[in-house]
Design a protein around this motif. Structure first.
Motif, mmCIF file in Angstrom:
data_model
loop_
_atom_site.group_PDB
_atom_site.id
_atom_site.type_symbol
_atom_site.label_atom_id
_atom_site.label_comp_id
_atom_site.label_asym_id
_atom_site.label_seq_id
_atom_site.Cartn_x
_atom_site.Cartn_y
_atom_site.Cartn_z
ATOM 1 N N ASP A 1 0.834 -1.199 0.000
ATOM 2 C CA ASP A 1 0.000 0.000 0.000
ATOM 3 C C ASP A 1 0.874 1.258 0.000
ATOM 4 O O ASP A 1 0.583 2.232 -0.704
ATOM 5 C CB ASP A 1 -0.920 -0.018 1.221
ATOM 6 C CG ASP A 1 -1.911 1.133 1.196
ATOM 7 O OD1 ASP A 1 -2.748 1.183 0.278
ATOM 8 O OD2 ASP A 1 -1.832 1.994 2.087
ATOM 9 N N GLN A 2 1.947 1.238 0.764
ATOM 10 C CA GLN A 2 2.853 2.389 0.799
ATOM 11 C C GLN A 2 3.525 2.602 -0.557
ATOM 12 O O GLN A 2 3.645 3.742 -1.030
ATOM 13 C CB GLN A 2 3.912 2.171 1.885
ATOM 14 C CG GLN A 2 3.364 2.160 3.302
ATOM 15 C CD GLN A 2 4.410 1.759 4.327
ATOM 16 O OE1 GLN A 2 5.598 1.589 4.010
ATOM 17 N NE2 GLN A 2 3.984 1.605 5.578
ATOM 18 N N ASP A 3 3.929 1.503 -1.177
ATOM 19 C CA ASP A 3 4.596 1.606 -2.482
ATOM 20 C C ASP A 3 3.655 2.144 -3.555
ATOM 21 O O ASP A 3 4.044 2.986 -4.374
ATOM 22 C CB ASP A 3 5.133 0.237 -2.906
ATOM 23 C CG ASP A 3 6.304 -0.225 -2.048
ATOM 24 O OD1 ASP A 3 6.945 0.632 -1.416
ATOM 25 O OD2 ASP A 3 6.562 -1.437 -2.015
ATOM 26 N N VAL A 4 2.413 1.656 -3.573
ATOM 27 C CA VAL A 4 1.448 2.116 -4.577
ATOM 28 C C VAL A 4 1.102 3.581 -4.338
ATOM 29 O O VAL A 4 0.965 4.363 -5.291
ATOM 30 C CB VAL A 4 0.181 1.243 -4.555
ATOM 31 C CG1 VAL A 4 -0.877 1.818 -5.490
ATOM 32 C CG2 VAL A 4 0.516 -0.184 -4.969
ATOM 33 N N ALA A 5 0.964 3.982 -3.076
ATOM 34 C CA ALA A 5 0.667 5.382 -2.765
ATOM 35 C C ALA A 5 1.788 6.294 -3.271
ATOM 36 O O ALA A 5 1.527 7.373 -3.832
ATOM 37 C CB ALA A 5 0.483 5.550 -1.257
ATOM 38 N N ARG A 6 3.027 5.848 -3.107
ATOM 39 C CA ARG A 6 4.167 6.631 -3.595
ATOM 40 C C ARG A 6 4.120 6.756 -5.119
ATOM 41 O O ARG A 6 4.320 7.851 -5.670
ATOM 42 C CB ARG A 6 5.466 5.965 -3.145
ATOM 43 C CG ARG A 6 6.728 6.605 -3.729
ATOM 44 C CD ARG A 6 7.976 5.907 -3.226
ATOM 45 N NE ARG A 6 7.915 4.469 -3.396
ATOM 46 C CZ ARG A 6 8.157 3.835 -4.545
ATOM 47 N NH1 ARG A 6 8.460 4.542 -5.643
ATOM 48 N NH2 ARG A 6 8.097 2.519 -4.616
ATOM 49 N N LEU A 7 3.856 5.658 -5.812
ATOM 50 C CA LEU A 7 3.771 5.705 -7.272
ATOM 51 C C LEU A 7 2.624 6.586 -7.741
ATOM 52 O O LEU A 7 2.746 7.308 -8.737
ATOM 53 C CB LEU A 7 3.595 4.291 -7.820
ATOM 54 C CG LEU A 7 4.819 3.372 -7.763
ATOM 55 C CD1 LEU A 7 4.450 1.973 -8.257
ATOM 56 C CD2 LEU A 7 5.958 3.939 -8.600
ATOM 57 N N ALA A 8 1.495 6.533 -7.042
ATOM 58 C CA ALA A 8 0.337 7.340 -7.422
ATOM 59 C C ALA A 8 0.654 8.831 -7.318
ATOM 60 O O ALA A 8 0.263 9.626 -8.182
ATOM 61 C CB ALA A 8 -0.860 6.980 -6.545
#
Length: 314
Positions: free
Chosen positions: A79-86
């Motif tokens: 979730d943290q990784d996807v939030a960063r990419l978003a």
């Protein structure tokens, strides 16, 4: 065995670029059965737990994590990784999860995967659905299980079309990122004599093996390997190397091409976001490869390349 199905649905100015980055993240985290889906795509629709269909709302990446004690920690990090990419790509996203056993997942495909005419000659059809082949048609039968590759996605279709043009009868073929085995089967049906496939997902390798045998590819004509294409292929050279991946893995593979392709061989790559084609060209040019042809569909690009120096030395 139970699996968590995790789907990241994306919306924004350039969802295709974000989709590719999320797919790379899935691969890095060793998520299994990764599938990229787009609005309007047919053949891979799956209803989500809330009763919606992600393809009608945005681009999505779906994969599977094994249910075990480490799952909660993986999800938090994911979730943290996807939030960063978003934030980086300025897109909105939703993460949707549900649990399935392998049998339920396989059955979900059967309702929505139907025959696909990839080219006038090449047809991909599910193993469980009747299809009467035309006189000139080549039919590839696939049961994808938890692996990528049904012919419904543009990256697969583009790759198959270029293979049809550039593969020479009697060739040896390496398929990097084998998935369901669809490209290996296509190569055999187009006249390849010997096939090797590599994938870092043991489940994909198992599924590919079943599909190859179901399409009457002799066991003596192929080998499958669980690998990230490290040293496992050292010393082997092929007449054609196929890579239906994403941009960065294709670029990473480019450096190995001089040692993998036989003289006069062809490199077919797909899964490249159209805007990143110059980036891929630069990597190929750096190792003496020239792009002979590109084809683009729905923002995805595939290419055919060959060595410009006539010799294929590492």
């Amino acid at each position: 065995m139970r699996w968590m199905e995790i789907s990241v649905v994306l919306e924004g100015a350039d969802p295709l670029a974000a989709q590719e980055l999320v797919a790379d993240l899935f691969y890095q985290r060793q998520v299994k059965g990764v599938v990229l889906e787009e609005p309007g795509t047919t053949g891979t629709l799956r209803e989500l737990p809330d009763g919606t269909w992600p393809l009608s709302q945005g681009y999505s990446v779906t994969g599977y994590l094994h249910e075990d004690d480490a799952l909660a920690g993986l999800l938090e990090q994911f979730d943290q990784d996807v939030a960063r990419l978003a934030r980086q790509e300025n897109v909105r996203y939703r993460i949707l999860t549900s649990f399935r056993c392998e049998e339920q997942w396989a059955e979900a495909w059967k309702e929505h995967f139907h025959p696909v005419n990839v080219t006038p000659r090449l047809v991909v059809a599910p193993t469980w659905e009747p299809y009467q082949a035309g006189e000139e048609e080549i039919v590839i039968r696939i049961d994808p299980g938890m692996a990528f590759g049904t012919g419904a996605h543009p990256t697969t279709r583009l790759c198959m079309a270029l293979m049809e043009k550039y593969l020479r009868p009697g060739s040896s073929v390496l398929d990097v990122g084998t998935g369901s085995g669809i490209l290996m089967i296509t190569a055999f049906r187009l006249g390849a004599a010997w096939l090797r496939g590599v994938d870092n997902d043991p489940m994909a390798v198992e599924i590919a093996g079943r599909n190859l045998l179901a399409n009457a590819v002799p066991e003596t004509a192929f080998a499958l390997l669980i690998s990230d294409l490290g040293d496992a292929l050292r010393g082997h050279r092929f007449d054609m190397v196929i890579a239906n991946l994403t941009t960065e893995p294709v670029c990473a593979l480019a450096a190995r091409l001089p040692g993998l392709l036989a003289p006069g061989g062809a490199f077919i790559a797909s899964g490249i976001v159209e805007a990143k084609l110059p980036h891929v060209r630069n990597h190929l040019d750096a190792v003496g490869f020239e792009v002979k042809e590109t084809r683009t569909e729905e923002g995805w690009t595939a290419l055919a390349a060959s060595h410009t120096r006539g010799a294929h030395e590492p």
